[in-house]
Design an enzyme around this catalytic site. Structure first.
Site, PDB file in Angstrom:
ATOM      1  N   LYS A  85      32.421  46.124  49.395  1.00  0.00           N
ATOM      2  CA  LYS A  85      31.595  45.209  48.585  1.00  0.00           C
ATOM      3  C   LYS A  85      31.416  43.894  49.332  1.00  0.00           C
ATOM      4  O   LYS A  85      30.305  43.369  49.433  1.00  0.00           O
ATOM      5  CB  LYS A  85      32.255  44.959  47.227  1.00  0.00           C
ATOM      6  CG  LYS A  85      32.081  46.111  46.263  1.00  0.00           C
ATOM      7  CD  LYS A  85      32.970  45.975  45.038  1.00  0.00           C
ATOM      8  CE  LYS A  85      32.886  47.240  44.202  1.00  0.00           C
ATOM      9  NZ  LYS A  85      33.910  47.350  43.166  1.00  0.00           N
TER      10      LYS A  85
ATOM     11  N   GLN B  37      38.117  44.138  39.958  1.00  0.00           N
ATOM     12  CA  GLN B  37      38.249  45.541  40.357  1.00  0.00           C
ATOM     13  C   GLN B  37      39.197  46.287  39.403  1.00  0.00           C
ATOM     14  O   GLN B  37      40.325  45.860  39.191  1.00  0.00           O
ATOM     15  CB  GLN B  37      38.784  45.611  41.799  1.00  0.00           C
ATOM     16  CG  GLN B  37      38.877  47.005  42.358  1.00  0.00           C
ATOM     17  CD  GLN B  37      37.514  47.673  42.548  1.00  0.00           C
ATOM     18  OE1 GLN B  37      36.558  47.058  43.014  1.00  0.00           O
ATOM     19  NE2 GLN B  37      37.411  48.921  42.144  1.00  0.00           N
TER      20      GLN B  37
ATOM     21  N   ASP C  20      29.265  43.586  36.518  1.00  0.00           N
ATOM     22  CA  ASP C  20      29.612  44.986  36.247  1.00  0.00           C
ATOM     23  C   ASP C  20      29.020  45.440  34.906  1.00  0.00           C
ATOM     24  O   ASP C  20      28.976  46.639  34.620  1.00  0.00           O
ATOM     25  CB  ASP C  20      31.142  45.142  36.180  1.00  0.00           C
ATOM     26  CG  ASP C  20      31.693  45.927  37.360  1.00  0.00           C
ATOM     27  OD1 ASP C  20      30.901  46.576  38.067  1.00  0.00           O
ATOM     28  OD2 ASP C  20      32.918  45.896  37.552  1.00  0.00           O
TER      29      ASP C  20
END
Ligand code: NDP
Length: 300
Positions: free
Chosen positions: A54, A98, A121
């Protein structure tokens, strides 16, 4: 019939190129550099690889990447304090924590502490509600990537029968919401669904997000259907040598590709789209934060 293979790797490259163009435009015209903060707690090897990828791709498209690596014994209060700092930092437009988090941390509490406008997200309860009611929101990256590929393949999705196998909060449910928003007739199948093969056979669009290697066979697929395989399963590959493995999807590619009209492979299908959509969401968040028009073709 032999299906068209949907090349997610190539499609993700076009999404990243669009993001890079928009980032350059924001820099030139507004002096804004979109910034993505990624928070990793602990040392899970798979998570470390994702976070590294990422960060690398964020920098490649011209955005700023801020990585926060915290020890596995980080307390909830410490993590929430970091999120609060990132929420108020004007250089940070997107925040990603994460998952999975270590067991002593409450994921729902942590995710819901992120400013919904920076929740790239799309997991914050406000974004879930906004998506469910058809309002502007941050959309979870994997379903967004699937939607982009479907629109690219099929144009309008209106009136098509869509079956989503899997009802998780991160893939199945938001995928179903997005398909409904594009006027599909949507069925969500799961582990208790009766006659699941028959349900799948009705699908013009079949999305598999189950986590069971090659569960969906070619005989479950309607001839000509578009099949999106979200599953990523590592299985033993004795043909490659002792102890070797390979990645397979939730769809049995060999048989399904004989029946479907188009199909995503695993690997190289949905997977590469997920990070590309994370970058897309970050540039969208930067535009919204500054009251600027959103980039075309990068949102739901
Ligand atoms: P979850 O385990 O959270 O959800 C799986 C879903 O599949 C559940 O709703 C479950 O039903 C359903 N299911 C399980 N077994 C069956 C069965 N025999 N028949 C019908 N339905 C079944 O998984 P995720 O949604 O997180 O992920 C799904 C897959 O997608 C995984 O392989 C994962 O690795 C992959 N993935 C890939 C991503 C990418 O970037 N390409 C991103 C995220 C996930 P029930 O609710 O009834 O238990």
């Amino acid at each position: 019939m032999t299906a068209r293979i949907i090349d997610g790797k190539a499609f993700a490259a076009t999404v990243r190129a669009k993001v890079a163009t928009h980032v350059a435009h924001l820099k030139e015209t507004q002096g804004i550099i979109p910034g993505l903060a990624v928070v990793l707690v602990g040392e899970d090897p798979a998570s470390q690889v994702y976070v590294r990828n990422k960060g690398k791709q964020t920098v490649e498209v011209g955005m700023n990447s801020y990585e926060h690596k915290l020890p596995a014994d980080t307390s909830e209060a410490e993590l929430l304090a970091l999120i609060e700092r990132l929420n108020t930092d004007p250089a940070v437009h997107g925040i990603l924590v994460q998952l999975p988090l270590p067991d002593h941390l409450d994921s729902d509490l942590v995710i819901n502490a992120i400013d919904p406008a920076k929740d790239v997200d799309g997991f914050h309860i406000s974004n879930v509600g906004l998506l469910g009611t058809g309002q502007k929101s941050m959309v979870p990256c994997t379903p967004l990537g699937c939607l982009m590929m479907l629109r690219d393949q099929l144009g309008s999705l209106s009136g098509l029968n869509a079956v989503v196998v899997g009802r998780s909060n991160i893939v199945g449910k938001p995928m179903a919401q997005l398909l409904l928003r594009d006027s599909c007739t949507v069925t969500i199948a799961h582990s208790r669904t009766k006659d699941i093969e028959e349900v799948c056979r009705r699908a013009d669009i079949l999305v598999a997000a189950v986590g069971r290697p090659e569960m969906i066979k070619g005989s479950w697929v309607k001839p000509g259907a578009t099949v999106i395989d979200v599953g990523i399963n590592r299985v033993a590959a004795p043909d490659k040598g002792a102890g070797k493995t390979r990645l397979v999807g939730d769809v049995e590619f060999a048989t399904a590709s004989e029946v479907a009209g188009a199909i995503t492979p695993v690997p190289g299908g949905v997977g590469p789209m997920t990070i590309a959509c994370l970058l897309a969401n970050t540039v969208t968040a930067a535009c919204r934060a500054n009251g600027l028009p959103e980039p075309e073709g990068l949102t739901a």
